[in-house]
Design a protein around this motif. Structure first.
Motif, PDB file in Angstrom:
ATOM      1  N   LYS A  57      34.263   8.890  29.125  1.00  0.00           N
ATOM      2  CA  LYS A  57      35.443   8.264  28.510  1.00  0.00           C
ATOM      3  C   LYS A  57      35.974   7.146  29.392  1.00  0.00           C
ATOM      4  CE  LYS A  57      38.816  10.862  27.114  1.00  0.00           C
ATOM      5  NZ  LYS A  57      39.736  12.011  27.022  1.00  0.00           N
ATOM      6  N   LEU A  58      36.148   7.439  30.667  1.00  0.00           N
ATOM      7  CA  LEU A  58      36.719   6.450  31.581  1.00  0.00           C
ATOM      8  C   LEU A  58      35.762   5.284  31.783  1.00  0.00           C
ATOM      9  CD1 LEU A  58      39.327   6.095  33.208  1.00  0.00           C
ATOM     10  CD2 LEU A  58      38.161   7.112  35.174  1.00  0.00           C
ATOM     11  N   LEU A  92      39.942   0.443  39.080  1.00  0.00           N
ATOM     12  CA  LEU A  92      39.486   0.032  37.750  1.00  0.00           C
ATOM     13  C   LEU A  92      40.452  -0.974  37.123  1.00  0.00           C
ATOM     14  CD1 LEU A  92      38.310   3.497  36.380  1.00  0.00           C
ATOM     15  CD2 LEU A  92      36.842   1.516  36.800  1.00  0.00           C
ATOM     16  N   GLU A  93      41.748  -0.734  37.294  1.00  0.00           N
ATOM     17  CA  GLU A  93      42.746  -1.621  36.700  1.00  0.00           C
ATOM     18  C   GLU A  93      42.859  -2.955  37.439  1.00  0.00           C
ATOM     19  OE1 GLU A  93      44.925  -1.458  33.919  1.00  0.00           O
ATOM     20  OE2 GLU A  93      43.409  -0.008  33.351  1.00  0.00           O
ATOM     21  N   TYR A 190      46.839   4.176  28.377  1.00  0.00           N
ATOM     22  CA  TYR A 190      45.617   4.596  27.689  1.00  0.00           C
ATOM     23  C   TYR A 190      45.962   5.164  26.309  1.00  0.00           C
ATOM     24  CZ  TYR A 190      43.150   4.369  32.199  1.00  0.00           C
ATOM     25  OH  TYR A 190      42.592   3.957  33.387  1.00  0.00           O
ATOM     26  N   PRO A 191      45.222   4.815  25.261  1.00  0.00           N
ATOM     27  CA  PRO A 191      45.478   5.397  23.937  1.00  0.00           C
ATOM     28  C   PRO A 191      45.065   6.866  23.841  1.00  0.00           C
ATOM     29  CG  PRO A 191      44.232   3.342  23.778  1.00  0.00           C
ATOM     30  CD  PRO A 191      44.204   3.772  25.210  1.00  0.00           C
ATOM     31  N   ASN A 197      40.839  13.255  37.462  1.00  0.00           N
ATOM     32  CA  ASN A 197      40.622  14.406  38.341  1.00  0.00           C
ATOM     33  C   ASN A 197      39.323  15.119  37.995  1.00  0.00           C
ATOM     34  OD1 ASN A 197      42.217  15.072  35.918  1.00  0.00           O
ATOM     35  ND2 ASN A 197      42.108  17.183  36.653  1.00  0.00           N
ATOM     36  N   LEU A 198      38.967  15.131  36.699  1.00  0.00           N
ATOM     37  CA  LEU A 198      37.698  15.747  36.287  1.00  0.00           C
ATOM     38  C   LEU A 198      36.519  14.873  36.673  1.00  0.00           C
ATOM     39  CD1 LEU A 198      38.577  17.152  32.736  1.00  0.00           C
ATOM     40  CD2 LEU A 198      38.530  18.353  34.933  1.00  0.00           C
ATOM     41  N   VAL A 199      36.740  13.563  36.730  1.00  0.00           N
ATOM     42  CA  VAL A 199      35.695  12.647  37.187  1.00  0.00           C
ATOM     43  C   VAL A 199      35.398  12.916  38.666  1.00  0.00           C
ATOM     44  CG1 VAL A 199      35.031  10.235  37.501  1.00  0.00           C
ATOM     45  CG2 VAL A 199      36.420  10.894  35.521  1.00  0.00           C
ATOM     46  N   VAL A 200      36.453  13.140  39.432  1.00  0.00           N
ATOM     47  CA  VAL A 200      36.299  13.464  40.852  1.00  0.00           C
ATOM     48  C   VAL A 200      35.513  14.768  41.004  1.00  0.00           C
ATOM     49  CG1 VAL A 200      37.519  14.055  42.988  1.00  0.00           C
ATOM     50  CG2 VAL A 200      38.386  12.231  41.519  1.00  0.00           C
TER      51      VAL A 200
END
Length: 205
Positions: A57-58, A92-93, A190-191, A197-200
């Motif tokens: 997603k990210l 990212l931003e 974000y929509p 944290n799950l990506v980490v």
């Protein structure tokens, strides 16, 4: 053109969420995955599957980020002081394509990447054509003169689809934007719910 750019409308259906909150999303018409098995009943998602989806997603949200690029950004986030998930969002931003998209100079992250690659953006008065260019707090981003009259730019600035976040100071009359500070997760509009944290956790396995 990369595979991800050409298949961008499939990302929503594959992940089961309207990733960019756009009315054109195919998910608005077909709330199931693509392909012949798209309507098959899905079983319970494992912890690995949940973490993988959060990463996809990210990564997908920011357009054409490849797995290699995304992993390098994550690696840098781990080296910075503070919370790794917040650092990841901040990095990212700070990408130039993300700033151009957030400033509403274009309609989508994919359009932002192409717009920059074609040389239509300057940073602090210097032309930059690298979408992954990392902006710093205080940088001034501007649409170059030759691109200011373009219809799709004017249409994007007037769109009511989304708002400009408060960490950007934008003048749509002059088509300039200033990154006033590095945002945190709670600042980013974000929509859908993003879970860095799950990506980490995914990369820390």
């Amino acid at each position: 053109m990369t595979k991800r750019a050409s298949a961008k409308h499939k990302i929503d259906r594959r992940l089961g969420e309207n990733l960019w909150g756009r009315p054109k999303s195919p998910l608005n018409k077909r709330e199931y995955g693509p392909g012949q098995h798209g309507q098959r009943r899905r079983g319970k998602t494992s912890d690995f599957g949940t973490q993988l989806k959060a990463k996809q997603k990210l990564k997908g949200y920011y357009g054409n980020i490849t797995e290699r690029q995304f992993r390098l950004i994550y690696a840098e986030a781990t080296r910075l002081r503070g919370d790794t998930s917040e650092n990841l969002i901040g990095l990212l931003e700070r990408r130039l394509d993300a700033v151009v998209y957030r400033a509403k100079f274009v309609a989508t992250p994919f359009a932002a990447r192409q717009f920059i690659s074609h040389g239509h953006i300057s940073v602090n008065g210097r032309r930059v054509n690298i979408p992954s260019y990392r902006c710093r707090a205080g940088d001034v981003i501007e649409v170059r003169e030759k691109a200011k009259p373009l219809a799709f730019v004017l249409e994007a600035t007037q769109s009511a689809e989304r708002d400009v976040p408060d960490y950007l100071e934008v003048d749509h009359g002059k088509l300039t934007a200033r990154l006033s500070r590095i945002p945190q997760l709670s600042d980013v509009p974000y929509p859908v719910v993003m879970e860095p944290n799950l990506v980490v956790e995914f990369y820390s396995r």
